[in-house]
Design a protein around this motif. Sequence first.
Motif, short mmCIF file in Angstrom:
data_model
loop_
_atom_site.label_atom_id
_atom_site.label_comp_id
_atom_site.label_asym_id
_atom_site.label_seq_id
_atom_site.Cartn_x
_atom_site.Cartn_y
_atom_site.Cartn_z
N ALA A 46 8.81 0.43 7.92
CA ALA A 46 7.71 -0.30 7.32
C ALA A 46 8.17 -1.24 6.21
CB ALA A 46 6.67 0.68 6.76
N ILE A 47 9.28 -0.89 5.54
CA ILE A 47 9.77 -1.71 4.44
C ILE A 47 10.07 -3.15 4.89
CG2 ILE A 47 12.13 -0.92 4.84
CD1 ILE A 47 12.77 -1.34 1.99
N VAL A 48 10.43 -3.32 6.16
CA VAL A 48 10.73 -4.66 6.67
C VAL A 48 9.48 -5.53 6.61
CG1 VAL A 48 11.48 -5.99 8.68
CG2 VAL A 48 12.60 -3.82 8.12
N GLY A 49 8.36 -5.00 7.09
CA GLY A 49 7.11 -5.75 7.04
C GLY A 49 6.63 -5.98 5.62
N GLU A 50 6.80 -4.97 4.76
CA GLU A 50 6.35 -5.10 3.38
C GLU A 50 7.14 -6.17 2.63
OE1 GLU A 50 5.12 -0.36 3.28
OE2 GLU A 50 6.88 -1.08 2.17
N LEU A 51 8.44 -6.23 2.86
CA LEU A 51 9.25 -7.27 2.23
C LEU A 51 8.91 -8.65 2.78
CD1 LEU A 51 12.72 -5.49 2.07
CD2 LEU A 51 11.39 -6.25 0.11
N LEU A 52 8.59 -8.71 4.07
CA LEU A 52 8.23 -9.98 4.69
C LEU A 52 6.93 -10.54 4.09
CD1 LEU A 52 9.07 -9.52 8.48
CD2 LEU A 52 10.20 -11.00 6.81
N THR A 53 6.10 -9.66 3.53
CA THR A 53 4.88 -10.13 2.87
C THR A 53 5.22 -11.12 1.76
OG1 THR A 53 3.72 -8.06 3.33
CG2 THR A 53 2.89 -9.39 1.50
N ALA A 317 8.81 -7.80 -4.53
CA ALA A 317 10.25 -8.02 -4.39
C ALA A 317 10.53 -9.16 -3.42
CB ALA A 317 10.93 -6.74 -3.91
N GLY A 318 9.77 -9.20 -2.33
CA GLY A 318 9.94 -10.28 -1.36
C GLY A 318 9.55 -11.63 -1.91
N LEU A 319 8.62 -11.65 -2.89
CA LEU A 319 8.21 -12.91 -3.50
C LEU A 319 9.37 -13.63 -4.16
CD1 LEU A 319 4.81 -12.08 -5.27
CD2 LEU A 319 5.16 -13.66 -3.37
N ARG A 320 10.34 -12.87 -4.63
CA ARG A 320 11.46 -13.47 -5.36
C ARG A 320 12.60 -13.91 -4.43
NH1 ARG A 320 8.83 -10.36 -9.04
NH2 ARG A 320 8.91 -11.06 -11.21
N MET A 321 12.45 -13.64 -3.13
CA MET A 321 13.43 -14.14 -2.17
C MET A 321 13.15 -15.61 -1.87
SD MET A 321 13.74 -11.08 0.64
CE MET A 321 15.02 -11.96 1.56
#
Length: 448
Positions: A46-53, A317-321
Motif C-alpha cells: 500500500a505504501i507505493v500508492g500512498e507515496l504516489l499520492t 512525503a511524496g509531495l516533496r519528491m
Amino acid sequence: MTDVVLAAPVPPLGPHQLLVFLLQLALLLLLALALGQLAERLGMPAIVGELLTGVILGPSLLGNLAPGFTAWLFPSDSNQMHLLDAVGQVGVLLLVGVTGSHLDVSMLRRRGTSAVRVSLGGLIIPLALGIAAGTVLPASLMAGDTERWVFALFLGVAMCVSAIPVIAKTLTDMRLLHRDIGQLTLAAGTMDDAVGWFLLSIVSAAATAGVTAGKVSLSAAYLIGFVVLAVLIGRPLVGGAMRFAGRSSESGPTMAAAFVLVMFGAVATHSLGMEAVFGAFVVGILIGAPRAADQRKLAPLRTVVLSVLAPIFMATAGLRMDLSELRRPEIALAAVAVLALAVIGKFVGAYVGAKLSRLSNWEAVALGAGLNARGVIEVIVAMTGLRLGVLNTATYTIVVLVAIVTSLMAPPMLRWAMGRVTHNEEELVRLATHDAWAGRAVGAAVDR
C-alpha cells in the motif's frame, strides 16, 4: 503598584489558512487510501500508492500540469505547510511506536545467533557501500554546506535499513510468517530497524552538532544512557502506566496512555539532540513487552495510525519528491547507482549471513529478498535528512525511489525463492495454528 502588561492572545488560524489545511488533509487521505487499495489489488504494498499520492499532487505531476492550482493548494508559505508537517510528524511517531510494540524479544532470543549474523551482514555491507557512494557522488546532490562525511554517512544509513512494517505485512499477505525463513527474516529485520534508529540518531546529532568529536561523543553517550535508563527505569514505569490504564473496561484509556508515553519518549530523545523517532521506537518496544499492555485494547489505535495518520504522512512525503529532477543525466545515473548498490548490498549481506548460519542457497536468497524491502523506514530516514538539511530535493527523490522499488521487488523475489524451500513439520504445525487464528481452512493450499 507595578502595571502588568499582558501579552495579547495568539490569534486563531485565519479562515483561508484553515480552509486550505482541511482541504489538504481530505484530498491527501482520500487519494492515499484509494491508491493504496489499488496498489494492494495489484499485488504491491500500500505504501507505493500512498507515496504516489504526493507524486501526483506535488511538483512531479500536478505542479507541471496545473501550477496555479498546486500553488493554491500547497502554497510555499512555510506556516501553511508546517500545519501539514505537524500532522505527519505525529503520525510517524505513532507509526514507529506501533512498530516497536510488535518487536518480539523472545523470538530474538530464540533465533539470536542466526538473526545476528544475517542482520550484521545486511547492515555492514550496504552501510559501507552507501558511505563509499556518498564520498564520490556529485556535489550537486548535497544540500547547502553539508559536510561530505556527514552526507556519506547519512546515505549509508539510508541504504542499510530495512522496514519491519512492510516485511511483516508482506510475510502475512503471502502466508509465510509460519515458515522458519519468515520468522528469521522478521528477527533480522527487527535488529536492522533497532540499529538503524541508533545510527540515524548518531548521524543526526553529527549533522546538528558539527564535526567536533566531543559533541558527537556526548550525543552518543546520551543515546546509550537513554537506552540504559529505558531498560532500568522506563520499563517498570511504562508497564505500570499501561496496566493502570488497562483497568478500565474501555480501550480509550489504554490508547491515550500509549499515545502520551510515545510522545514523551520522542520528547526525551529530541531534547537530547537525537531523533524523536528513536525515543518513540524504544517506548513502543516497552509498551509491547509482555504483561505491559492489553494488546487488544491497542488495536483501535493501530487502526487509526495505519489507516489515517500513516497514509497522510506517506502522501506528504511524496509531495516533496520531484521526479522531473531525473531528467538531468547526472541525477538519473546517481539514482540507478544508488538503487543498484542498495539492492546488491542488502542482498549480498543477508546471503553471506545466511550461509554462515548454514542455511541453504534458496533460504539465503529468500532472506536477501525479504530484507531488501525498505518501505516506510527508508521514507522516514529520507524525510529526516531533508529536514536536517543533509539531503536536497534530488537526493531525497532518489532515496524515496529506493524505498518504492525495493518494496515492489521483495514480494515476487520472496515468492520465487520460497517456492523452492519445502515445509518441515514444525512449520506445518505453526501454519495450522495461524490458520485457526485467521479462521481459514487449516493447512489449506500448502505446497510441501
